[in-house]
Design a protein around this motif. Structure first.
Motif, mmCIF file in Angstrom:
data_model
loop_
_atom_site.group_PDB
_atom_site.id
_atom_site.type_symbol
_atom_site.label_atom_id
_atom_site.label_comp_id
_atom_site.label_asym_id
_atom_site.label_seq_id
_atom_site.Cartn_x
_atom_site.Cartn_y
_atom_site.Cartn_z
ATOM 1 N N GLY A 201 0.812 -1.201 0.000
ATOM 2 C CA GLY A 201 0.000 0.000 0.000
ATOM 3 C C GLY A 201 0.844 1.249 0.000
ATOM 4 O O GLY A 201 2.023 1.229 0.380
ATOM 5 N N PHE A 202 0.229 2.343 -0.433
ATOM 6 C CA PHE A 202 0.881 3.651 -0.486
ATOM 7 C C PHE A 202 0.118 4.630 0.393
ATOM 8 O O PHE A 202 -1.100 4.742 0.292
ATOM 9 C CB PHE A 202 0.928 4.146 -1.933
ATOM 10 N N SER A 203 0.841 5.324 1.267
ATOM 11 C CA SER A 203 0.285 6.378 2.122
ATOM 12 C C SER A 203 -0.812 5.797 3.026
ATOM 13 O O SER A 203 -0.557 4.870 3.790
ATOM 14 C CB SER A 203 -0.225 7.528 1.240
ATOM 15 N N PHE A 204 -2.040 6.310 2.935
ATOM 16 C CA PHE A 204 -3.146 5.730 3.709
ATOM 17 C C PHE A 204 -3.306 4.248 3.387
ATOM 18 O O PHE A 204 -3.628 3.434 4.257
ATOM 19 C CB PHE A 204 -4.436 6.501 3.399
ATOM 20 N N GLY A 205 -3.059 3.883 2.133
ATOM 21 C CA GLY A 205 -3.145 2.481 1.734
ATOM 22 C C GLY A 205 -2.138 1.603 2.449
ATOM 23 O O GLY A 205 -2.386 0.407 2.670
ATOM 24 N N ALA A 206 -0.985 2.170 2.803
ATOM 25 C CA ALA A 206 0.003 1.409 3.570
ATOM 26 C C ALA A 206 -0.522 1.116 4.977
ATOM 27 O O ALA A 206 -0.295 0.033 5.527
ATOM 28 C CB ALA A 206 1.323 2.183 3.640
ATOM 29 N N TYR A 207 -1.225 2.088 5.549
ATOM 30 C CA TYR A 207 -1.874 1.866 6.848
ATOM 31 C C TYR A 207 -2.892 0.730 6.736
ATOM 32 O O TYR A 207 -2.916 -0.197 7.559
ATOM 33 C CB TYR A 207 -2.554 3.144 7.327
ATOM 34 N N VAL A 208 -3.724 0.781 5.693
ATOM 35 C CA VAL A 208 -4.747 -0.250 5.509
ATOM 36 C C VAL A 208 -4.104 -1.617 5.320
ATOM 37 O O VAL A 208 -4.526 -2.609 5.921
ATOM 38 C CB VAL A 208 -5.660 0.097 4.313
ATOM 39 N N ALA A 209 -3.058 -1.681 4.488
ATOM 40 C CA ALA A 209 -2.383 -2.958 4.238
ATOM 41 C C ALA A 209 -1.799 -3.531 5.528
ATOM 42 O O ALA A 209 -1.910 -4.741 5.792
ATOM 43 C CB ALA A 209 -1.298 -2.780 3.193
ATOM 44 N N SER A 210 -1.187 -2.679 6.343
ATOM 45 C CA SER A 210 -0.573 -3.161 7.587
ATOM 46 C C SER A 210 -1.639 -3.637 8.578
ATOM 47 O O SER A 210 -1.448 -4.640 9.276
ATOM 48 C CB SER A 210 0.298 -2.068 8.214
ATOM 49 N N GLN A 211 -2.769 -2.927 8.630
ATOM 50 C CA GLN A 211 -3.856 -3.348 9.519
ATOM 51 C C GLN A 211 -4.476 -4.661 9.045
ATOM 52 O O GLN A 211 -4.762 -5.554 9.850
ATOM 53 C CB GLN A 211 -4.935 -2.263 9.588
ATOM 54 N N ALA A 212 -4.672 -4.788 7.729
ATOM 55 C CA ALA A 212 -5.232 -6.032 7.193
ATOM 56 C C ALA A 212 -4.303 -7.202 7.483
ATOM 57 O O ALA A 212 -4.754 -8.289 7.873
ATOM 58 C CB ALA A 212 -5.462 -5.888 5.692
ATOM 59 N N ALA A 213 -2.997 -6.979 7.329
ATOM 60 C CA ALA A 213 -2.022 -8.033 7.615
ATOM 61 C C ALA A 213 -2.108 -8.470 9.070
ATOM 62 O O ALA A 213 -2.029 -9.665 9.386
ATOM 63 C CB ALA A 213 -0.615 -7.555 7.281
ATOM 64 N N ALA A 214 -2.268 -7.491 9.966
ATOM 65 C CA ALA A 214 -2.335 -7.809 11.394
ATOM 66 C C ALA A 214 -3.602 -8.585 11.742
ATOM 67 O O ALA A 214 -3.604 -9.407 12.663
ATOM 68 C CB ALA A 214 -2.271 -6.521 12.209
ATOM 69 N N LEU A 215 -4.688 -8.340 11.002
ATOM 70 C CA LEU A 215 -5.976 -8.961 11.312
ATOM 71 C C LEU A 215 -6.149 -10.344 10.695
ATOM 72 O O LEU A 215 -6.993 -11.118 11.146
ATOM 73 C CB LEU A 215 -7.120 -8.046 10.838
ATOM 74 N N LEU A 216 -5.367 -10.656 9.679
ATOM 75 C CA LEU A 216 -5.471 -11.985 9.073
ATOM 76 C C LEU A 216 -5.026 -13.049 10.081
ATOM 77 O O LEU A 216 -4.077 -12.830 10.833
ATOM 78 C CB LEU A 216 -4.618 -12.071 7.809
ATOM 79 N N PRO A 217 -5.689 -14.217 10.089
ATOM 80 C CA PRO A 217 -5.279 -15.280 11.025
ATOM 81 C C PRO A 217 -3.871 -15.771 10.720
ATOM 82 O O PRO A 217 -3.352 -15.585 9.612
ATOM 83 C CB PRO A 217 -6.320 -16.378 10.799
ATOM 84 N N ASP A 218 -3.262 -16.402 11.702
ATOM 85 C CA ASP A 218 -1.864 -16.820 11.574
ATOM 86 C C ASP A 218 -1.612 -17.701 10.361
ATOM 87 O O ASP A 218 -0.553 -17.638 9.739
ATOM 88 C CB ASP A 218 -1.413 -17.556 12.846
ATOM 89 N N ASP A 219 -2.582 -18.533 10.004
ATOM 90 C CA ASP A 219 -2.378 -19.432 8.870
ATOM 91 C C ASP A 219 -2.705 -18.779 7.524
ATOM 92 O O ASP A 219 -2.688 -19.444 6.482
ATOM 93 C CB ASP A 219 -3.199 -20.712 9.040
#
Length: 207
Positions: A107-125
């Motif tokens: 992601g870029f800018s705000f999109g980088a925030y969204v990408a990082s949050q989505a990554a954190a919320l995905l289950p471990d597997d």
């Protein structure tokens, strides 16, 4: 990005989400989901930096999926202060990722925030194999801790998100930040270098 870009609608929590899909020349070894900059400030999936992220992903053999957040382009719904936009990203991942398929989130800018949050919320597997953040919105958004191999690129002369804010976020994580000297937020005149750097940094194969 080109005449071969496929436009498709997928279901999302606020209605249909507009996606743009670009495939590599050979068989894709995974899907890359690209998040665009702030929709309240003109950000769309056709933003030049978002397209550069997609081009880098395709070069590396990923199937690239850019998408418009709710209320942008043909995507239904309205702006939701970042919360719904993270849900949009998760919905696109769910719709576009094949069972067991490798995932690159970027992601870029705000999109980088969204990408990082989505990554954190995905289950471990179901975590992404790699995460790439360009000019992340570290001043106005609460960015989470990210994996140690996350690629972070920031312009030294960024007048939208100060480099100091990204360094302050990265420092406690001992997270390296690649700095483009003299470059502003939108990487004007440096998109070729940005693509080259992304390709070099993300070249390690997905596990």
């Amino acid at each position: 990005m080109n005449s071969h870009t496929l436009r498709q609608l997928v279901p999302g929590p606020a209605g249909a989400i507009e996606c743009a899909i670009d495939a590599p020349a050979g068989a894709a070894h995974g899907v890359a989901v690209i998040c665009h900059p702030h929709p309240q400030h003109g950000g769309t999936m056709d933003n030049k930096v978002a397209q550069t992220l997609a081009r880098a992903a395709v070069t590396l053999g990923w199937r690239s999926v850019r998408f418009n957040f709710r209320g942008v382009g043909a995507s239904e719904g309205t702006w939701d202060e970042g919360r719904g936009e993270v849900d949009d990203a998760l919905a696109v991942i769910a719709a576009m990722r094949r069972p067991g398929e490798a995932l690159l989130l970027a992601g870029f800018s705000f999109g980088a925030y969204v990408a990082s949050q989505a990554a954190a919320l995905l289950p471990d597997d179901a975590k992404p194999q790699r995460l790439a953040l360009v000019g992340p919105s570290t001043q106005k958004q609460q960015m989470p801790v990210v994996p140690s191999d996350t690629v972070v690129i920031h312009g030294e002369a960024d007048d939208v998100v100060p480099l100091s804010a990204t360094l302050d976020w990265a420092r406690p994580q001992a997270l390296p930040v690649i700095v483009f000297p003299g470059v502003g937020h939108f990487f004007h005149g440096q998109l070729g270098l940005l693509k080259h750097t992304l390709v070099q940094q993300l070249r390690t194969p997905a596990d």
